[in-house]
Structures are given as C-alpha cells and as structure tokens.
Design an enzyme around this catalytic site. Structure first.
Site, PDB file in Angstrom:
ATOM      1  N   LYS A   3     -28.353  48.910  45.238  1.00 40.80           N
ATOM      2  CA  LYS A   3     -27.268  48.399  44.283  1.00 40.80           C
ATOM      3  C   LYS A   3     -27.650  49.449  43.078  1.00 40.80           C
ATOM      4  O   LYS A   3     -27.967  48.759  42.230  1.00 40.80           O
ATOM      5  CB  LYS A   3     -27.444  47.044  44.547  1.00 40.80           C
ATOM      6  CG  LYS A   3     -25.715  47.205  44.063  1.00 40.80           C
ATOM      7  CD  LYS A   3     -25.315  44.931  43.302  1.00 40.80           C
ATOM      8  CE  LYS A   3     -23.840  44.515  43.781  1.00 40.80           C
ATOM      9  NZ  LYS A   3     -23.149  43.381  44.013  1.00 40.80           N
ATOM     10  N   ASP A 105     -20.198  31.043  42.865  1.00 40.08           N
ATOM     11  CA  ASP A 105     -18.438  31.795  43.408  1.00 40.08           C
ATOM     12  C   ASP A 105     -19.194  31.581  44.856  1.00 40.08           C
ATOM     13  O   ASP A 105     -18.883  32.945  45.872  1.00 40.08           O
ATOM     14  CB  ASP A 105     -19.528  32.820  42.925  1.00 40.08           C
ATOM     15  CG  ASP A 105     -17.622  33.793  43.538  1.00 40.08           C
ATOM     16  OD1 ASP A 105     -16.756  33.637  44.012  1.00 40.08           O
ATOM     17  OD2 ASP A 105     -17.479  35.409  43.677  1.00 40.08           O
TER      18      ASP A 105
END
Length: 258
Positions: A3, A105
C-alpha cells in the site's frame, strides 16, 4: 501486497506505521491485513508505504447482511451461517483487544467476510495502536457505528477504549442477525424525525424491552426481535443501553451456544 501513500506522511504517522510492523504477530495476521513491514523510497527515512497480506476471496460484510446482496453474493447462506459469521466477527474484535489495540473506525467497509464466514479486517493502518506507553490514535469514524459518548468529539483528540469498539461490534452483529437493519433506525413514537445519529446520541434503541424508555418502535417488515435467544437479547440491551457493553468474548460465548 504493498500500500503506497500518495502524500508524505507526518512523523507521528510514520512512527505509528513502524510500530504496527514491529507489533505484528501471527494472531493478528489471522484476523487482519496487518502491516508486516514499512516501505521507504530512496532511503529517505520517511514511510512511503506498507507491506501487508493480500486478502483474497472476501467481500465487505454488507454483502452478507444486506438481503438483496446476500441473495447474489452468498446465495447458500442460511441462519446458521449468519450466526457463524457473527461469532467470527466477535473473535476478530477479541483478538485486536487482547493485543491491546482498538479498531476505532468500525464500519461495514473495513470488515471482510469469506464464503466460509471467516472475518478479517482491512485498512488496519487507521486502528488505534498501543506500543508500550505510547498510543497512536485513530482519527476517523463512521457515525452509525460510533457510540453516543463519542458523537460530536474530534477523534484526533480522543484516546479510545475497547468499550467504544464494542458499540460498533454490537451494531454489526445486529445487522447480521436482523436482515441488515440498524438498531437505532425505527418509527418515532413522537411527532418528529429521529435520524440514526440523533437516535444513537439519545439512546433510542428501537427494539428495547424497556418500553418506558422507548422513543422508536421497529420499522415495518422486520423480523421479530423475539426470534433471538434471551442471552443475545440481553447482550443487545446492554450494548445499546449501558456504559458497560458486552465484551467480544461475551459475544463469542453467547453466539457459540445459539
């Protein structure tokens, strides 16, 4: 897989990503695409990306709990499969909490499920991570999964606890067992609209057994809440009406016996 970040990361963020790679272990890798190493371009010392396991054969969990999407993507899923997945969801949260971290989250896009009901987290670089006495916060959140005490607060300034995650976990389990419905979505018992976010802040759990506190009633065409076992009903009442929410271990244990 790698990533790569499009923008330079702050020093705090770089420190967090290094800490996550250092804290990686086999237990976390079973339930998460946890960073295994950091990547730096041109030996700059800054973190420009991370390496992590590739999650294959999984879909975002809303593909399972949404009735329409389930028919398409999980056509063989039955009640037992939904219970199995809910239990595995609890196991994933349990592993994160046992490691001393917090998802923060919680939402339907960072929880993935396989055709076998295995649950794994993605986008783990947003988690709140503890390395010794140092805490790296989670600066984001989705209102529908956020507990009432955190609504209206800046996540960047909040030290989260596992108990905050447990509200989101209960919402996700409710979605799985109640045809994708949100526990704070219903028909107002007063002459006013009550959006989900306000209902959460007001503690207006639409399926509560305490009718003296009821502000919403379940929407039409939903399964009767009474179809759930008494232990599961008790856990939902605690999750949505108490500051001491059921732990992931309690959910796992109760779902094992359902």
């Amino acid at each position: 897989v790698a990533k790569l970040y499009n923008k330079p990361q702050t020093k705090e963020r770089c420190d967090k990503l290094r800490a996550m790679a250092k804290l990686c272990n086999s237990d976390l890798l079973k339930i998460a695409a946890w960073p295994t190493a950091t990547l730096s371009a041109r030996n700059s010392g800054a973190v420009d990306g991370i390496l992590m396991p590739r999650i294959k054969g999984c879909l975002e969990i809303h593909h399972l709990y949404s009735v329409a999407q389930r028919k398409k993507d999980f056509p063989e899923a039955d009640w037992g499969f939904l219970l199995h997945t809910a239990r595995n969801c609890a196991i994933a949260f349990e592993a994160v909490h046992q490691a001393g971290h917090v998802v923060g989250d919680v939402n339907q896009k960072n929880v993935m499920v396989s055709k076998k009901g295995i649950v794994v987290f993605v986008d783990c670089d947003s988690f709140q991570v503890a390395e010794g006495s140092r805490l790296y916060r989670c600066g984001v959140g989705v209102p529908e999964y956020t507990p009432p005490e955190l609504h209206g607060k800046s996540f960047a300034n909040v030290d989260r606890a596992a108990n905050h995650d447990l509200f989101g976990l209960a919402v996700m389990i409710f979605h799985l067992l109640m045809m994708g419905r949100h526990p704070f979505s219903g028909v107002p018992l007063v002459n006013m609209d009550i959006p989900i976010e306000k209902a959460i802040q007001d503690g207006a759990y639409a399926y509560t057994r305490n009718l003296n506190l009821a502000k919403l009633k379940p929407p039409p065409h939903v399964p009767p809440i009474a179809m759930l076992s008494a232990p599961i009903l008790d856990l939902f009442e605690r999750a949505f009406g108490s500051a001491r929410r059921p732990t992931a271990t309690e959910w796992r244990t109760s779902l094992n016996g359902t």
